[in-house]
Design an enzyme around this catalytic site. Structure first.
Site, PDB file in Angstrom:
ATOM      1  N   LYS A  64     -32.570   5.780   1.914  1.00 34.77           N
ATOM      2  CA  LYS A  64     -33.464   6.888   2.270  1.00 34.77           C
ATOM      3  C   LYS A  64     -34.571   6.402   3.211  1.00 34.77           C
ATOM      4  O   LYS A  64     -34.951   7.109   4.144  1.00 34.77           O
ATOM      5  CB  LYS A  64     -34.075   7.514   1.011  1.00 34.77           C
ATOM      6  CG  LYS A  64     -33.096   8.277   0.131  1.00 34.77           C
ATOM      7  CD  LYS A  64     -32.512   9.521   0.792  1.00 34.77           C
ATOM      8  CE  LYS A  64     -33.529  10.611   1.009  1.00 34.77           C
ATOM      9  NZ  LYS A  64     -32.904  11.832   1.627  1.00 34.77           N
ATOM     10  N   THR A  81     -27.282  11.582  -3.278  1.00 33.37           N
ATOM     11  CA  THR A  81     -28.393  11.559  -4.245  1.00 33.37           C
ATOM     12  C   THR A  81     -28.033  10.904  -5.580  1.00 33.37           C
ATOM     13  O   THR A  81     -28.852  10.928  -6.499  1.00 33.37           O
ATOM     14  CB  THR A  81     -28.883  13.000  -4.515  1.00 33.37           C
ATOM     15  OG1 THR A  81     -27.772  13.778  -4.961  1.00 33.37           O
ATOM     16  CG2 THR A  81     -29.493  13.627  -3.295  1.00 33.37           C
ATOM     17  N   TRP A  97     -38.775  13.800  -8.205  1.00 35.10           N
ATOM     18  CA  TRP A  97     -38.427  14.320  -9.538  1.00 35.10           C
ATOM     19  C   TRP A  97     -38.252  15.849  -9.525  1.00 35.10           C
ATOM     20  O   TRP A  97     -38.876  16.568 -10.314  1.00 35.10           O
ATOM     21  CB  TRP A  97     -39.499  13.950 -10.558  1.00 35.10           C
ATOM     22  CG  TRP A  97     -39.667  12.506 -10.858  1.00 35.10           C
ATOM     23  CD1 TRP A  97     -39.283  11.431 -10.120  1.00 35.10           C
ATOM     24  CD2 TRP A  97     -40.322  11.961 -12.029  1.00 35.10           C
ATOM     25  NE1 TRP A  97     -39.645  10.262 -10.751  1.00 35.10           N
ATOM     26  CE2 TRP A  97     -40.284  10.559 -11.915  1.00 35.10           C
ATOM     27  CE3 TRP A  97     -40.932  12.532 -13.147  1.00 35.10           C
ATOM     28  CZ2 TRP A  97     -40.835   9.717 -12.892  1.00 35.10           C
ATOM     29  CZ3 TRP A  97     -41.484  11.691 -14.104  1.00 35.10           C
ATOM     30  CH2 TRP A  97     -41.425  10.299 -13.973  1.00 35.10           C
ATOM     31  N   GLY A 128     -26.761  22.119  -2.316  1.00 36.72           N
ATOM     32  CA  GLY A 128     -27.498  21.334  -3.310  1.00 36.72           C
ATOM     33  C   GLY A 128     -28.663  22.117  -3.905  1.00 36.72           C
ATOM     34  O   GLY A 128     -28.899  23.285  -3.555  1.00 36.72           O
ATOM     35  N   ASP A 167     -39.780   9.614  -3.298  1.00 37.60           N
ATOM     36  CA  ASP A 167     -40.743   8.661  -3.870  1.00 37.60           C
ATOM     37  C   ASP A 167     -40.092   7.295  -4.107  1.00 37.60           C
ATOM     38  O   ASP A 167     -40.795   6.299  -4.254  1.00 37.60           O
ATOM     39  CB  ASP A 167     -41.319   9.203  -5.184  1.00 37.60           C
ATOM     40  CG  ASP A 167     -40.258   9.580  -6.215  1.00 37.60           C
ATOM     41  OD1 ASP A 167     -39.131   9.935  -5.800  1.00 37.60           O
ATOM     42  OD2 ASP A 167     -40.537   9.515  -7.422  1.00 37.60           O
ATOM     43  N   TYR A 222     -30.218   3.410  -3.162  1.00 37.77           N
ATOM     44  CA  TYR A 222     -30.587   4.782  -2.777  1.00 37.77           C
ATOM     45  C   TYR A 222     -31.921   4.783  -2.015  1.00 37.77           C
ATOM     46  O   TYR A 222     -32.024   5.352  -0.925  1.00 37.77           O
ATOM     47  CB  TYR A 222     -30.685   5.653  -4.029  1.00 37.77           C
ATOM     48  CG  TYR A 222     -31.327   7.002  -3.807  1.00 37.77           C
ATOM     49  CD1 TYR A 222     -30.639   8.032  -3.164  1.00 37.77           C
ATOM     50  CD2 TYR A 222     -32.630   7.257  -4.240  1.00 37.77           C
ATOM     51  CE1 TYR A 222     -31.237   9.272  -2.962  1.00 37.77           C
ATOM     52  CE2 TYR A 222     -33.235   8.495  -4.045  1.00 37.77           C
ATOM     53  CZ  TYR A 222     -32.539   9.495  -3.407  1.00 37.77           C
ATOM     54  OH  TYR A 222     -33.135  10.727  -3.202  1.00 37.77           O
TER      55      TYR A 222
HETATM   56  N1  LIG Z   1     -33.472  15.694  -6.797  1.00 33.12           N
HETATM   57  C1  LIG Z   1     -34.560  14.910  -6.782  1.00 33.12           C
HETATM   58  O1  LIG Z   1     -35.166  14.656  -7.826  1.00 33.12           O
HETATM   59  C2  LIG Z   1     -35.071  14.356  -5.480  1.00 33.12           C
HETATM   60  C3  LIG Z   1     -36.233  13.570  -5.516  1.00 33.12           C
HETATM   61  C4  LIG Z   1     -36.758  13.093  -4.315  1.00 33.12           C
HETATM   62  C5  LIG Z   1     -36.140  13.397  -3.119  1.00 33.12           C
HETATM   63  N2  LIG Z   1     -35.003  14.141  -3.108  1.00 33.12           N
HETATM   64  C6  LIG Z   1     -34.385  14.427  -1.818  1.00 33.12           C
HETATM   65  O2  LIG Z   1     -34.346  15.824  -1.630  1.00 33.12           O
HETATM   66  C7  LIG Z   1     -33.219  16.176  -0.845  1.00 33.12           C
HETATM   67  C8  LIG Z   1     -32.415  17.265  -1.517  1.00 33.12           C
HETATM   68  O3  LIG Z   1     -31.971  16.782  -2.771  1.00 33.12           O
HETATM   69  P1  LIG Z   1     -31.284  17.709  -3.871  1.00 33.12           P
HETATM   70  O4  LIG Z   1     -31.999  17.456  -5.138  1.00 33.12           O
HETATM   71  O5  LIG Z   1     -31.138  19.111  -3.377  1.00 33.12           O
HETATM   72  O6  LIG Z   1     -29.876  16.983  -3.954  1.00 33.12           O
HETATM   73  P2  LIG Z   1     -28.439  17.562  -4.324  1.00 33.12           P
HETATM   74  O7  LIG Z   1     -28.564  18.709  -5.260  1.00 33.12           O
HETATM   75  O8  LIG Z   1     -27.623  16.381  -4.712  1.00 33.12           O
HETATM   76  O9  LIG Z   1     -27.933  18.121  -2.939  1.00 33.12           O
HETATM   77  C9  LIG Z   1     -27.554  17.283  -1.886  1.00 33.12           C
HETATM   78  C10 LIG Z   1     -26.548  18.029  -1.064  1.00 33.12           C
HETATM   79  O10 LIG Z   1     -26.166  17.188   0.030  1.00 33.12           O
HETATM   80  C11 LIG Z   1     -24.797  17.411   0.258  1.00 33.12           C
HETATM   81  N3  LIG Z   1     -24.180  16.320   0.991  1.00 33.12           N
HETATM   82  C12 LIG Z   1     -23.817  15.094   0.535  1.00 33.12           C
HETATM   83  N4  LIG Z   1     -23.226  14.407   1.516  1.00 33.12           N
HETATM   84  C13 LIG Z   1     -23.214  15.213   2.609  1.00 33.12           C
HETATM   85  C14 LIG Z   1     -22.727  15.074   3.928  1.00 33.12           C
HETATM   86  N5  LIG Z   1     -22.109  13.968   4.334  1.00 33.12           N
HETATM   87  N6  LIG Z   1     -22.875  16.107   4.786  1.00 33.12           N
HETATM   88  C15 LIG Z   1     -23.486  17.250   4.391  1.00 33.12           C
HETATM   89  N7  LIG Z   1     -23.950  17.451   3.155  1.00 33.12           N
HETATM   90  C16 LIG Z   1     -23.815  16.434   2.277  1.00 33.12           C
HETATM   91  C17 LIG Z   1     -24.202  17.573  -1.133  1.00 33.12           C
HETATM   92  O11 LIG Z   1     -22.968  18.258  -1.020  1.00 33.12           O
HETATM   93  P3  LIG Z   1     -21.714  17.848  -1.946  1.00 33.12           P
HETATM   94  O12 LIG Z   1     -22.200  18.096  -3.350  1.00 33.12           O
HETATM   95  O13 LIG Z   1     -20.649  18.757  -1.480  1.00 33.12           O
HETATM   96  O14 LIG Z   1     -21.476  16.390  -1.664  1.00 33.12           O
HETATM   97  C18 LIG Z   1     -25.268  18.399  -1.830  1.00 33.12           C
HETATM   98  O15 LIG Z   1     -25.021  19.787  -1.695  1.00 33.12           O
HETATM   99  C19 LIG Z   1     -32.459  14.865  -0.602  1.00 33.12           C
HETATM  100  O16 LIG Z   1     -32.856  14.333   0.643  1.00 33.12           O
HETATM  101  C20 LIG Z   1     -32.949  13.952  -1.709  1.00 33.12           C
HETATM  102  O17 LIG Z   1     -32.867  12.602  -1.319  1.00 33.12           O
HETATM  103  C21 LIG Z   1     -34.454  14.627  -4.259  1.00 33.12           C
END
Ligand SMILES: NC(=O)c1ccc[n+]([C@@H]2O[C@H](COP(=O)([O-])OP(=O)(O)OC[C@H]3O[C@@H](n4cnc5c(N)ncnc54)[C@H](OP(=O)(O)O)[C@@H]3O)[C@@H](O)[C@H]2O)c1
Length: 283
Positions: free
Chosen positions: A129, A62, A150, A12, A102, A125
């Site tokens: 979380k 996500t 974000w 991710g 957030d 979601y």
């Molecule tokens: N992006 C934002 O704006 C944001 C904001 C606040 C918090 N966060 C948090 O930050 C963290 C990282 O987010 P990110 O932006 O890097 O999200 P992302 O790009 O969607 O990456 C999430 C990763 O988790 C993997 N995943 C999903 N289901 C899984 C499973 N069962 N086992 C192992 N891996 C799995 C996905 O793989 P596949 O694609 O192969 O399913 C993907 O590579 C998360 O906890 C998210 O909730 C993100």
């Protein structure tokens, strides 16, 4: 010798940048994609985790809108999967840093949310979380929960800043919601904070790691246009009701870094400086 960094969800946005920066800082890195380590498999994480590792769980469901109709899967990954990772770390004697959001807050406040403010997620979601936060801390009370918000890289991906940068290159007006205010966070700055936590000795279990300040999506889009030399007047403010989405977003979800700084985390810079860095050198 620095601890090994084990990354779940390494395919991710955060996971990829983290693997890269951790290696640059001379950590041994084990970067596990969802195919290599599915955290919903109760025994998957324990096959990889050893004593003294620092596990950083970037794996999550996500898709905020899709979660509204896929609550079971979102819960399985964000709550149950997170708990399995925490159990594996507790058993092995590893440290754990788990990412949260957030969107655990309702958005009723009008000043940045503190670590200990009341939660109240509006979406599936956000609820899954938040359930993940509780599950992780109950399985492993000395784990770290790091809430962020974000996240963007601003490159070729689908994140908000990247999308606005692409739209800025055109000549059409662009409508952007002005009634969602938050803390846009440059992925590089988040990852630096995660590594600081991994390498340091911060005791506080729940931390906030987001670029400082509060800004609406509309103001953020205008700032992207300005920084890439496009006319910010092309960005038009609209209400969220103009672009209805399945999942409600908190109208205000900026994160305060005050208590995290008191706990020893270097404060993240302001969102505008971070945005300028992200966009520097991007074609
Ligand atoms: N992006 C934002 O704006 C944001 C904001 C606040 C918090 N966060 C948090 O930050 C963290 C990282 O987010 P990110 O932006 O890097 O999200 P992302 O790009 O969607 O990456 C999430 C990763 O988790 C993997 N995943 C999903 N289901 C899984 C499973 N069962 N086992 C192992 N891996 C799995 C996905 O793989 P596949 O694609 O192969 O399913 C993907 O590579 C998360 O906890 C998210 O909730 C993100």
């Amino acid at each position: 010798m620095a601890n090994r960094i084990v990354i779940t969800g390494a395919g991710g946005l955060v996971g990829r940048v983290l693997a890269d920066q951790a290696a640059r800082r001379h950590h041994e890195v084990l970067a596990l994609t969802s195919a290599e380590c599915d955290i919903t498999d109760p025994t998957a994480a324990e096959r990889f985790v050893s004593a003294d590792d620092v596990v950083i769980n970037c794996a999550a469901y996500t898709k905020v809108d899709a979660a509204e109709t896929d609550a079971e899967r979102a819960h399985a990954v964000n709550a149950v999967g997170a708990e399995y990772v925490a159990h594996a770390c507790a058993r092995a004697g590893a440290e754990l840093i788990h990412l949260s959001t957030d969107y655990v807050f309702s958005g009723a406040k009008r000043e940045p949310y503190e670590i200990d403010d009341e939660t109240g997620p509006l979406s599936v979601y956000g609820r899954t979380k938040l359930a993940g936060e509780f599950a992780v801390l109950s399985a492993m009370p000395d784990a770290h929960i790091v809430r962020t918000a974000w996240i963007y890289q601003g490159g070729d991906g689908p994140d908000f800043v990247a999308t606005m940068r692409r739209l800025a290159a055109g000549d059409e007006p662009v409508e952007v919601v002005a009634d969602q205010i938050g803390s846009p966070t440059y992925v590089d700055d988040l990852v630096a904070a995660l590594l600081e936590i991994a390498e340091g000795d911060i005791r506080e279990p729940v931390l906030h790691a987001a670029n400082a300040g509060a800004v609406s999506r509309y103001e953020l889009a205008r700032a992207v246009f300005e920084l890439v030399g496009a006319d910010p007047q092309r960005v038009r403010p609209v209400g969220s009701d103009r672009h209805p989405r399945p999942a409600p977003r908190p109208p205000y979800s900026a994160l305060s870094g005050r208590l995290s700084a008191e706990a020893g985390l270097t404060p993240l810079r302001g969102w505008r400086d971070a945005l300028a860095s992200a966009l520097q050198g991007v074609e």
